[in-house]
Design an enzyme around this catalytic site. Sequence first.
Site: not given
Length: 619
Positions: A281-283
């Site tokens: 998942k994205d930062k």
Amino acid sequence: MEAVEMTSLKRPHSEDDVANVDEIKRQKISEESSKTGSNSEQSIDIVTEQPGKPLLEDKKDDIILNEEGEEEEDNELEESDEEGDPESFADMMKHGLIELDVGITKFVSSHKGFSGILKERYSDFVVHEIGKDGRISHLDDFSVPVDDEDPSEEIFTVLSNEDKQHLEELQLFKNKETSVAIEVIEDTKEKRTIIHHAVKSLFPGLETKTEDRDGKKYIVAYHAAGKKALANPRKHSWPKSRGSYCHFVLYKENKDTMDAINVLSKFLRVKPNIFSYMGTKDKRAITVQEIAVLRITAQRLAHLNKCLMNFKLGNFSYKNHPLKLGELQGNHFTVVLRNITGTDDQVQQAMHSLREIGFINYYGMQRFGTTAKGYLVKCREEWAKTKDPAAALKKLPVKRCVEGQLLRGLSKYGLKNIVSAFGIIPRNNRLMYIHSYQSYIWNNMVSKRIEEYGLKAVSGDLILKGGTAVHIEEADVDDYTIHDIVMPLPGFDVIYPKHKIGDAYKEMLAADNLDISNMRHKIRDYSLSGAYRKIIIRPQNVRWEVVAYDDPRIPLFNTDLDKLEGKPPPILATEGKFKALKMEFSLPPSTYATMAIREVLKMDTSIKKQTQLNTIWLR
């Protein structure tokens, strides 16, 4: 259905030009729409120079929306523009890539676009994982499963900080000592039992025994199974009746998944490879996903909630299996686009189109890297001018980056031995480049396919039947819609459309000295089989509302953590200074939320464009 082409403007050469590009595009689309009528095929073309291929660029965190790779292609300088002014390599780097550079040029909806700011705050972008059973992951329970086998909570406090430091050094073989002795103050059998449990639970790989020394009791910790014990938690210390894997929901803010795993590993003093998950998942977002860990108790995991920043763990359960990459059904997104300029009618039209028609399933900007850091610009300019790897490397102050590795490889092996030079780069990076090149081809071919045939199935298109690609025959065209059509990523194990786009694939690959009929390579990493990807995605569970607000710093909805902590919903203005579009939708794996948002706004989603919007907004 209608297809609207993104105007093929030249790269702007001044900041004023840059700020006006999106408005110019919208005006031209609007003008053309009024000429052709709402039901006709729309196509807007301005003859310009051919956009360059994507260049490897360092990612930035502020606009990244998905978890995919990067690409590098050596790009020659563009030809001169109308004024005879060539755009330099460095100028292009300073501007950053825009969607046109990576083949993203079409829209499927006919509404008038409007502007909005994406990810002004990382809390404006929330991702909830959808598991293989179709359930959306939520953090809504901090309780720990009751288990008689769990040790007392005192294991977390019975050891001093000095004891913990010595035990960690012993566990990780950081000193020459073969054991650590802990004196038992206030000696009782119960106290000794708690210390035994504390050492074994908190420092996997260590065993303990009790010894008498000079009339005092000591708990002695030592390695029982050598270095392998750290990677393989003790089997005998785990109850047979309990599943070997503790599954939990990880809520994280502004951290990517691997960073989070590394932090958890450090605090638990275990190797990261005992964790498993279904997707990264994205930062720059708030994300909620399921994680599994081998033989670490829920009690011990829950204790981390007291000491970790930007993480929360909950919804614990024991199971007999880990998680596997790709098992997820997709992700559910909650996105806030701030300071929107669209009217209520524009928003309604845009969101209805997203729900009913969908968006072009382009690979988003983060697939290619999106902007260059300042220290890379001079290096790349030198390379563009001289093609001298040693000279370019001298311009690079940070030599340990991927660009530095590649230049060292080129210096060592020469420009005619690209394969060996490329071999210096870590394998994961090499694969990212290849996947990004495939994505670049796919984006361009899909844009050509929509330009040539619009949003309808035609003879020669590809569909999947039982996982196998087959061509649509003329007699069967009416049985399919645009939502059934797939296009191939180039490789040795795919087939291509039997119409003009099949020839376009061949020509585009030939321009890069690739033979479409011979895509195998003697080096396995460069020999990809290819894959098929739907060209239109229709999001599920689409909901939206327009909200007003006065303070750009306040959150506009509550997260899972807010709800668990009992925070009241944000109080929104009835008629605020600003408007925001709050939207929710679910997407399958490997699709880009940015591309759905692009279809709504009809704006370039590159970091360059979004940074300009943020800059103007903050003035």
